[in-house]
Design an enzyme around this catalytic site. Structure first.
Site, PDB file in Angstrom:
ATOM      1  N   PRO A   2       1.113  -1.119   0.446  1.00 34.38           N
ATOM      2  CA  PRO A   2      -0.209   0.176   0.289  1.00 34.38           C
ATOM      3  C   PRO A   2       0.885   1.059   0.165  1.00 34.38           C
ATOM      4  CG  PRO A   2      -0.384  -1.353   1.647  1.00 34.38           C
ATOM      5  CD  PRO A   2       0.420  -1.570   1.168  1.00 34.38           C
ATOM      6  N   GLU A   3       0.746   1.552  -0.600  1.00 32.84           N
ATOM      7  CA  GLU A   3       1.276   3.808  -1.052  1.00 32.84           C
ATOM      8  C   GLU A   3       0.198   4.228  -1.107  1.00 32.84           C
ATOM      9  OE1 GLU A   3       4.414   3.951  -4.051  1.00 32.84           O
ATOM     10  OE2 GLU A   3       4.843   1.452  -3.917  1.00 32.84           O
ATOM     11  N   HIS A  93      -5.179 -14.080  10.269  1.00 39.81           N
ATOM     12  CA  HIS A  93      -4.480 -12.493   9.873  1.00 39.81           C
ATOM     13  C   HIS A  93      -5.242 -11.832  10.713  1.00 39.81           C
ATOM     14  CE1 HIS A  93      -2.065 -15.668   7.704  1.00 39.81           C
ATOM     15  NE2 HIS A  93      -3.236 -15.495   6.443  1.00 39.81           N
ATOM     16  N   ARG A 111       1.869  -9.439   7.122  1.00 40.67           N
ATOM     17  CA  ARG A 111       3.299  -9.685   7.474  1.00 40.67           C
ATOM     18  C   ARG A 111       3.819  -9.149   8.814  1.00 40.67           C
ATOM     19  NH1 ARG A 111       5.370 -10.267   1.814  1.00 40.67           N
ATOM     20  NH2 ARG A 111       4.225 -11.139   0.493  1.00 40.67           N
TER      21      ARG A 111
END
Length: 276
Positions: A2-3, A93, A111
């Site tokens: 994500p940017e 997650h 992550r």
DNA sequence: AAGTATTCCTGGCCGC
DNA sequence: TGCGGCCAGGAATACT
């Protein structure tokens, strides 16, 4: 990853799910990563903003004041990291659960590079990158003259962009794409005025197009929206993850190098390092 | 002071 | 099939 375009897309998607709702409880199991979230409990979300890659939820003091607690407004910060995103259902997650008075929203982050924290509005000392965040690329604040001036004395241009100081929200994908569009080598230092102007325009163009497309969803699916919908900008990538494929301007195969510990894709013909 | 290396963290992929 | 090893990388931190 994500940017800015992915974070902005996320902001737009979660706004209707959280705006006006009261956070009844915030659940997670990693206090060192998700700090002070209990302070948000009992507060109402009155705004969902974004700075660079950070989501900023403004939390009203009203409910807390009624409960006799500290009445100051608070801000809930969320950084999506590499793989973070919101979901409507819990999954393997799920890292943080935002329970509200009208259902729950789940922060999913395989992550675990993402961050969630509650702070006083604007108190970003614990987040130096946010604290020193440069102008929003799609706002009037992203002045060309200022950018050109700063670029004249900067080091290697890609790491400089990734620092978030000259402009906010540019990450690995959009740095490579902006440099391809402006025909600049990622390691170029001390940009001329003409080069910096091209880059300034390219950043605005790439970011605007990517936001319009709902961001990029890569082959590994690390980024998707809360409803599982994919971004569409990846089909417009010219350099990122196109190693060995022909440059769409000149046909030369795109090369991949490592620069400042980042995978970096560029056209060795169109984007040559200029000696200075 | 600016540039570089290390750390965090885990799913996915590769080769054997 | 299964397993080890490696890779991806934003941002903080610790160095040089």
């Amino acid at each position: 990853m994500p940017e800015l375009p992915e974070v902005e897309t996320t902001r737009r998607k979660i706004e209707p799910l959280l705006l006006g709702r009261t956070l009844t409880r915030i659940e997670h199991d990693a206090p060192h990563k998700y700090t002070d979230t209990h302070k948000a409990e009992g507060r109402t979300v009155i705004g969902i903003g974004r700075r660079g890659k950070y989501l900023l939820l403004r939390l009203a003091a009203f409910e807390a004041a009624l409960a006799g607690e500290d009445p100051g407004d608070l801000e809930l910060l969320v950084h999506l990291g590499m793989t973070g995103g919101f979901r409507l259902e819990a999954g393997p997650h799920t890292r943080v659960t935002l329970h509200t008075d009208q259902g729950a929203v789940y922060f999913n982050d395989p992550r675990r590079f993402g961050k969630v924290a509650v702070v006083r509005p604007g108190e970003y000392a614990a987040f130096p990158t946010l604290d020193g965040m440069g102008p929003e690329p799609l706002s009037e604040d992203f002045g060309e003259a200022e950018f050109v001036k700063a670029a004249a004395s900067a080091g290697a241009v890609k790491p400089w962009l990734l620092s978030q100081k000259p402009v906010s929200g540019v990450g690995n994908i959009y740095a490579d794409e902006s440099l391809w569009l402006s025909r600049l080598h990622p390691a170029q230092k001390k940009l001329t005025a003409e080069e910096a102007s091209r880059l300034h325009a390219a950043i605005r163009e790439v970011m605007a197009a990517a936001v319009a497309a709902g961001g990029s969803t890569l082959g590994d699916g690390t980024y998707q929206q809360h409803d599982g919908e994919a971004g569409q900008f990846q089909v417009h990538h010219h350099a990122y993850a196109r190693t060995g494929e022909p440059c769409e301007r000149c046909g030369t195969p795109i090369e991949k190098i490592v620069l400042a510990q980042r995978g970096t894709h560029f056209c060795p013909h169109c984007q040559q390092l200029q000696p200075r």
